[in-house]
Design an enzyme around this catalytic site. Sequence first.
Site, mmCIF file in Angstrom:
data_model
loop_
_atom_site.group_PDB
_atom_site.id
_atom_site.type_symbol
_atom_site.label_atom_id
_atom_site.label_comp_id
_atom_site.label_asym_id
_atom_site.label_seq_id
_atom_site.Cartn_x
_atom_site.Cartn_y
_atom_site.Cartn_z
ATOM 1 N N CYS A 1 0.798 33.690 9.189
ATOM 2 C CA CYS A 1 1.150 34.493 10.583
ATOM 3 C C CYS A 1 1.231 33.615 11.576
ATOM 4 C CB CYS A 1 0.091 35.826 10.791
ATOM 5 S SG CYS A 1 0.215 37.109 9.535
ATOM 6 N N TYR B 1 0.902 14.069 0.733
ATOM 7 C CA TYR B 1 0.560 14.509 1.927
ATOM 8 C C TYR B 1 0.817 16.404 1.873
ATOM 9 C CZ TYR B 1 0.755 9.802 3.172
ATOM 10 O OH TYR B 1 0.618 8.394 3.246
ATOM 11 N N GLU C 1 0.897 -1.380 -0.039
ATOM 12 C CA GLU C 1 -0.148 -0.028 0.090
ATOM 13 C C GLU C 1 0.866 1.234 0.062
ATOM 14 O OE1 GLU C 1 -3.699 -1.606 2.504
ATOM 15 O OE2 GLU C 1 -2.248 -0.580 3.745
#
Length: 420
Positions: A338, A374, A266
């Site tokens: 920020c 990701y 996987e």
Amino acid sequence: MDLEKLRFLNEEEVHSIAETFGTPVFVYSESELIQRAEAARSFPNAFGITPRFAMKANPNGNILKIFRKHGIHIDASSEFEVERALHSGYSPEEILFTGQQPPSEARLREIVGRGTDYNACSLYQLELYGKCFPGTEISMRINPGLGSGGTKKTDVGGTTSSFGIWHESIPEVKEILNKYSLKVKRIHTHIGSGSDPEVWKAVAKYTLEYAEIFPETRIVNLGGGFKVGRMSDEISTDFQKIGAPVKELFLEFERKQGRKLHLEIEPGTSLVANCGSLISRIMDKVHTGPKGMKFIKLDSGMDSNTRPSLYGSRHPLIAVGKKPSGATEECVVVGHCCESGDVFTQEMGGEPMTRKLSESEIGDYMVMEGVGAYCASMSTKNYNSFPEVPEVLISEDKKIHLIRKRQELSQIFQNEILLP
Ligand SMILES: *Cc1c(COP(=O)(O)O)cnc(C)c1O
């Protein structure tokens, strides 16, 4: 360290994509995705292989479609990912659902009823499945007692990890199996992301011991976690090298047990990480005096790639300007949020680090490589109300397609209910 280089884009493409779609923008390469799919399909195996894409790494439907066309099945980590895979054209049978969060009984009946395999990751999940589908077959994820990840945050095995059924709970597993007349058809382990190849191989050995304990096992799924080198000084796991000894284990198992086990892997990261680039624009340059540092500020940040802030991950950065001078400079590259942790060049503990880059000017582009996995899928999206970044695919025939539009401001707060 040497300057990093562009991977699949050239400078002209960087300029033309940025001008057409604006920045920041993710760019994926179909040719690279296909190459990775083919590498996964030729993973060494004794009696057949099914690679599954851990779609949480990058769930854009167009990427899923490319993988489906090239023989890759799906590892879905939530009931929502199951639906998303179906929406992109996958059939239910091509999806294995391995979730941390158990679905409701009704959803489980629906998902499994359509033909998707459910991988029980806890005793509770096993019991839930038994109640819904007595007398059938089940898949089971085991925590083999050891794990390995590039960082503690990506290690998902051992006593500190909640993932999978603890390996010493086999007596309880057997009780549940007996109670509901279940047979185990698949044993599954996944020990972490960016794992040590040696640990991965050791876990393969343990996993086969469970295939021995549960005599109806036909499929052994060894998960993903194959390390990918993003920076030029990092090494990627070679499927041929890591797979060869595992193939031997399967052959040995067949000699001893008389059973031919089908292998599943996987990969998430290793199928997509180096197939994606992020083009940003350099918006500002500041410094903190002669004893301080020089900073480059981009129009992207942790809301497009959280990995550096979360894991201290390094991604190649390549300045692409209109008039390259050949000179270099040492800079810290920061994001636009920020938030002091929004630094793309940082050490594991969060300390900002300088990087040697080609000298750049405000208005030039900065390409970040290794952002296919990701990043778009795991960002602190909409923080500071920055809109979600668009995605572009360069197809095999070199055409450029927009595959996700830039988010509109109104979409950021469309679900908000403004009280009078
Ligand atoms: C995340 C995950 C993977 C993929 O991990 P990578 O490190 O991206 O290869 C595979 N299997 C399961 C069950 C996962 O949760």
